[in-house]
Design a protein around this motif. Structure first.
Motif, short mmCIF file in Angstrom:
data_model
loop_
_atom_site.label_atom_id
_atom_site.label_comp_id
_atom_site.label_asym_id
_atom_site.label_seq_id
_atom_site.Cartn_x
_atom_site.Cartn_y
_atom_site.Cartn_z
N MET A 248 42.08 40.38 22.79
CA MET A 248 42.67 41.61 22.79
C MET A 248 41.79 42.69 22.91
N ASN A 249 42.39 43.50 23.89
CA ASN A 249 41.20 44.73 24.01
C ASN A 249 41.84 46.07 23.46
N ILE A 250 41.05 47.20 23.40
CA ILE A 250 41.44 48.53 22.62
C ILE A 250 42.64 49.01 23.24
N THR A 251 42.92 49.01 24.65
CA THR A 251 44.11 49.41 25.18
C THR A 251 45.51 48.92 24.70
N GLU A 252 45.45 47.72 24.23
CA GLU A 252 46.53 46.94 23.80
C GLU A 252 46.74 47.40 22.39
N LEU B 152 44.53 41.82 9.79
CA LEU B 152 43.54 41.00 10.65
C LEU B 152 42.82 42.01 11.20
N PHE B 153 42.89 43.37 11.12
CA PHE B 153 41.97 44.42 11.57
C PHE B 153 42.03 45.45 10.47
N VAL B 154 40.99 46.24 10.31
CA VAL B 154 40.99 47.53 9.57
C VAL B 154 40.75 48.65 10.33
N GLY B 155 41.05 49.74 9.98
CA GLY B 155 40.87 50.99 10.80
C GLY B 155 41.65 52.13 10.12
N ARG B 156 41.52 53.17 10.98
CA ARG B 156 42.36 54.35 10.62
C ARG B 156 42.90 54.93 11.72
N ILE C 76 51.90 50.86 14.03
CA ILE C 76 51.52 49.61 13.13
C ILE C 76 52.81 48.60 13.23
N THR C 77 54.01 49.22 13.28
CA THR C 77 55.28 48.05 13.39
C THR C 77 54.86 47.68 14.62
N GLN C 78 54.73 48.31 15.71
CA GLN C 78 54.87 47.72 17.19
C GLN C 78 53.63 46.84 17.19
N LEU C 79 52.64 47.16 16.65
CA LEU C 79 51.54 46.00 16.86
C LEU C 79 51.78 44.90 15.98
N ASN C 80 52.33 45.06 14.90
CA ASN C 80 52.90 43.75 14.00
C ASN C 80 53.88 43.00 14.58
N ASN C 81 54.73 43.69 15.35
CA ASN C 81 55.80 42.97 16.00
C ASN C 81 55.52 42.17 17.13
N SER C 82 54.44 43.04 17.97
CA SER C 82 54.21 42.03 19.27
C SER C 82 52.97 41.13 19.10
N MET C 83 52.25 41.61 17.99
CA MET C 83 50.77 40.86 17.89
C MET C 83 50.71 40.02 16.61
N LYS C 84 51.45 40.38 15.77
CA LYS C 84 51.42 39.53 14.30
C LYS C 84 50.08 39.81 13.94
N LEU C 85 49.70 41.10 13.45
CA LEU C 85 48.46 41.53 12.81
C LEU C 85 48.47 41.55 11.38
#
Length: 158
Positions: A1-5, A53-57, A103-112
């Protein structure tokens, strides 16, 4: 998984939510770029952290005139100072909604399994935002009411 994703879901959230909530159109000045230095704030900033699965801001930083316009458009009232509690709460909630959507989009597509913490917001003259030892990406934006910067950081959880 890259930063663009990881950053892509926030690009659509930024434009869509800014316009839906405040009728302010956002234009991107280029693409996300690596940000390794401290950030000198435009004057009004909100930061929201997340973990899973990631931390950030996600940091939203804007010029005072833009913050006042956003608060006025959303609340239907005018404000004299960016330090007004309602202005700060409005910018904080705007960040919360943008971050939540991304975050919802990321969770839905990548299960983070990402979850947001409550946002913080501050205003001042040229405050410096120190970036901890975490890789971050910024994108500069413009609106008809002032400049805007988004900075997002991701680091794999330990």
């Amino acid at each position: 998984m890259n930063i663009t994703e990881l950053t892509a879901p926030f690009l659509s959230s930024i434009k869509n939510i800014f316009y839906q909530m405040s009728s302010v159109s956002v234009s991107y000045d280029g693409e996300f770029y690596g940000e390794n230095d401290d950030i000198v704030s435009y004057g009004v900033s909100s930061i929201i952290t997340f973990s899973g699965l990631f931390v950030g801001r996600l940091l939203i930083d804007m010029e005072p005139g833009l913050a006042l316009t956003i608060a006025q458009n959303i609340n239907g009232d005018s404000f004299a100072s960016v330090k007004d509690d309602m202005v700060l709460a409005t910018i904080s909630e705007l960040n919360n909604i943008i971050a939540g959507d991304g975050i919802t989009q990321l969770n839905n597509s990548m299960k983070l399994k990402l979850r947001l913490a409550p946002p913080i917001v501050f205003a001042g003259n040229n405050p410096v935002i120190c970036i901890p030892k975490i890789s971050s990406q910024s994108i500069n934006c413009t609106t008809q009411y002032g400049k805007l910067k988004f900075n997002i950081a991701f680091e794999r959880s330990r």
